[in-house]
Design a protein around this motif. Structure first.
Motif, PDB file in Angstrom:
ATOM      1  N   PRO A 250       0.737  -1.064  -0.024  1.00 18.55           N
ATOM      2  CA  PRO A 250       0.073   0.070   0.072  1.00 18.55           C
ATOM      3  C   PRO A 250       0.924   1.242  -0.131  1.00 18.55           C
ATOM      4  CG  PRO A 250       0.034  -1.217   2.059  1.00 18.55           C
ATOM      5  CD  PRO A 250       0.509  -2.149   1.220  1.00 18.55           C
ATOM      6  N   LEU A 251       0.564   2.343  -0.905  1.00 19.03           N
ATOM      7  CA  LEU A 251       1.079   3.644  -0.857  1.00 19.03           C
ATOM      8  C   LEU A 251       0.924   4.252   0.165  1.00 19.03           C
ATOM      9  CD1 LEU A 251       3.092   5.023  -2.404  1.00 19.03           C
ATOM     10  CD2 LEU A 251       1.378   5.861  -4.013  1.00 19.03           C
ATOM     11  N   PHE A 252      -0.561   4.440   0.334  1.00 21.06           N
ATOM     12  CA  PHE A 252      -1.124   5.453   1.404  1.00 21.06           C
ATOM     13  C   PHE A 252      -2.271   4.592   2.327  1.00 21.06           C
ATOM     14  CE2 PHE A 252      -0.691   8.526  -2.123  1.00 21.06           C
ATOM     15  CZ  PHE A 252       0.404   9.270  -1.707  1.00 21.06           C
ATOM     16  N   ARG A 253      -2.141   4.766   3.553  1.00 21.58           N
ATOM     17  CA  ARG A 253      -3.207   4.218   4.679  1.00 21.58           C
ATOM     18  C   ARG A 253      -3.582   5.058   5.509  1.00 21.58           C
ATOM     19  NH1 ARG A 253      -0.731  -1.432   6.456  1.00 21.58           N
ATOM     20  NH2 ARG A 253      -1.385  -2.147   4.568  1.00 21.58           N
ATOM     21  N   GLN A 444       4.223   8.341   3.738  1.00 20.16           N
ATOM     22  CA  GLN A 444       3.914   9.363   4.820  1.00 20.16           C
ATOM     23  C   GLN A 444       3.816  10.705   4.205  1.00 20.16           C
ATOM     24  OE1 GLN A 444       3.429   8.552   8.375  1.00 20.16           O
ATOM     25  NE2 GLN A 444       3.068   6.549   7.213  1.00 20.16           N
ATOM     26  N   ILE A 445       3.121  11.497   4.769  1.00 23.56           N
ATOM     27  CA  ILE A 445       2.803  13.056   4.231  1.00 23.56           C
ATOM     28  C   ILE A 445       3.101  14.000   5.499  1.00 23.56           C
ATOM     29  CG2 ILE A 445       1.292  14.497   3.322  1.00 23.56           C
ATOM     30  CD1 ILE A 445       0.286  12.360   1.423  1.00 23.56           C
ATOM     31  N   GLY A 446       3.981  14.778   5.472  1.00 26.29           N
ATOM     32  CA  GLY A 446       3.853  15.787   6.378  1.00 26.29           C
ATOM     33  C   GLY A 446       3.717  17.206   5.826  1.00 26.29           C
ATOM     34  N   LEU A 447       2.796  17.908   6.471  1.00 23.85           N
ATOM     35  CA  LEU A 447       2.494  19.232   6.002  1.00 23.85           C
ATOM     36  C   LEU A 447       3.125  20.388   6.848  1.00 23.85           C
ATOM     37  CD1 LEU A 447       0.787  21.112   3.912  1.00 23.85           C
ATOM     38  CD2 LEU A 447      -1.288  20.906   5.651  1.00 23.85           C
ATOM     39  N   SER A 448       3.734  21.234   6.298  1.00 27.01           N
ATOM     40  CA  SER A 448       4.180  22.442   7.180  1.00 27.01           C
ATOM     41  C   SER A 448       4.165  23.564   6.382  1.00 27.01           C
ATOM     42  CB  SER A 448       5.577  22.001   7.668  1.00 27.01           C
ATOM     43  OG  SER A 448       6.575  21.723   6.626  1.00 27.01           O
TER      44      SER A 448
END
Length: 459
Positions: A250-253, A444-448
């Motif tokens: 899986p790419l995004f979970r 994983q995704i990080g928003l800043s």
């Protein structure tokens, strides 16, 4: 000398001279990078140097290159163009088979083909991807595959037309380093809009200007656009999203994400991390196995395509494939007409003017150079005044002048309350234009906020 160009002149039918009395000497093993802006003639020079545009002024070891037989020429010079995906055979099921396609067509013994394939994969760092489907590669991986296919032909001269545009910073550095480690008697001629990566690897730099080659001088950088307003509200919400190309990986979970209105969000991360996939999910071009995506109040999954298209515009990596009309004006009018907006010609002309293209309104999109074609796709994406603009590596391959036009359009779009979501490997472009960074790596995704890089808001 291996390659000699003497007084080379070239013009396309009905047009002025693109190359005018151009001279170039390329000894065996020389590494040269020719730097120029969009439309200056880099691709034309590449085609002439590869013998694809016949001229007695292009000599290979004293003989006209165009006079070489086909099999001799492909074993002498290989050109990898700006669209490496178009150079793949389309017949190979694996990376290894794709690289073998050229040597097999030379009728070489199987043992030699295998040796060449393994050496080319090693040279371009593709050994671990040997059994991957070429259609499932990232843009940067496709670039390296096209170069590996060229290397498998064992040319004496390798010509690369803007080979770094699909690569992140690390991949650019890695590719240029690999090129310096090629066979010492192989000449390399690279053509690009930027000198930075080539200078770092010791390539001899030259500048193409007014149809001739000159000593290199750094091109001036336009001043950055004005700052954007403060954001308010959310333009995009993603809840509990799962997605996988391969169910086993899986790419995004369980992805949760909010992107604000009026923001310019840069999606960054290594090649193959899922940046383009995320944008395609938001645009409704891919469907998640679970979860919900909302764009400007429209739920992506259940919405009709026309409803979603009304609130977003998108420019794909291969934006040339989006063109359907015979003029820039007609191309930019398509979305306003689709959504039955008043005055489609006026909306189209305003969009073209925002990208500095109004003088080309009646020209054919595919007759333009790379910079004008990319900006045409942006104009067509914003003409119907969507709320969200998605750009997938649109800045790649733009010279400073055309890049500044794109930056100005991004600023104007966010100042009007729209959100821009753009994939980018150019850290300077990110710093100048993004209010937020969306870092993608390993699912994983990080928003800043850009001023708070490293401080992750959500995962």
């Amino acid at each position: 000398m291996s390659l000699s160009l003497r007084g080379l002149r070239f013009s396309w039918p009905g047009g002025p001279a693109v190359l005018d009395e151009l001279d170039l000497d390329l000894p065996p093993g020389e590494r040269v990078a020719v730097i120029a802006g969009n439309g200056a003639g880099k691709s034309t020079l590449a085609r002439c140097a590869a013998g694809l545009a016949g001229s007695e002024a292009v000599l290979w070891r004293g003989r006209p290159l165009a006079a070489l037989a086909g099999t001799e020429r492909v074993a002498t010079v290989q050109l990898v163009g700006q669209r490496p995906d178009l150079q793949l055979s389309g017949r190979a099921a694996t990376v290894r088979a794709e690289i073998a396609f050229g040597p097999e067509n030379l009728g070489l013994p199987r043992s030699q083909v295998l040796d060449r394939v393994e050496a080319a994969m090693e040279a371009m760092g593709l050994t671990a991807l040997a059994l991957r489907d070429p259609r499932r590669l990232s843009g940067g991986e496709t670039q390296r595959l096209a170069i590996a296919g060229a290397l498998a032909m064992r040319p004496a001269l390798l010509i690369l037309d803007e080979p770094l545009t699909d690569l992140d910073h690390e991949a650019r550095e890695g590719l240029t380093q690999r090129l310096t480690r090629l066979a010492p008697d192989m000449s390399v001629l690279a053509l690009d809009v930027s000198a930075e990566a080539w200078r770092a690897q010791g390539f001899q730099l030259m500048q193409l200007r007014d149809g001739r080659l000159h000593p290199f001088q750094d091109m001036p950088q336009p001043s950055p656009p004005a700052a954007r307003p403060v954001e308010s509200g959310d333009m995009i919400t993603i809840r509990d999203l799962d997605f996988a190309h391969d169910p086993a990986r899986p790419l995004f979970r369980g992805l949760e994400l909010d992107l604000p209105q009026g923001a310019a969000v840069a999606i960054t991360g290594p090649n193959g991390a899922g940046k383009t996939t995320l944008m395609r999910l938001i645009a409704g071009l891919e469907r998640p196995s679970k979860g919900r995506i909302t764009v400007a109040g429209v739920q992506v999954g259940p919405a009709k395509p026309k409803e979603l298209a009304a609130v977003l515009g998108m420019v794909l990596q291969n934006s040339d494939r989006q063109f359907l009309a015979a003029t820039l004006l007609d191309e930019a009018m398509m979305a306003p007409r689709l959504h039955r907006l008043p005055d489609p010609p006026g909306l189209a002309l305003r969009a073209l003017a925002a990208l500095g293209l109004e003088a080309l309104a009646l020209a054919h999109p595919l007759d333009q150079h790379n910079g004008a074609r990319r900006l045409t796709a942006v104009a067509a994406a914003i003409a119907h005044r969507p709320r969200l603009l998605i750009l997938d590596e649109t800045q790649r391959g733009l010279d400073p002048r055309h890049q500044h036009r794109l930056e100005r359009a991004i600023t104007e779009f966010t100042q009007s309350g729209g959100t821009v979501l753009f994939v980018c490997h150019d850290e300077g472009f990110v710093r100048r234009n993004a209010s937020h960074r969306l870092a993608v790596s390993g699912g994983q995704i990080g928003l800043s906020r850009l001023s708070e890089i490293g401080e992750t808001a959500r995962f």
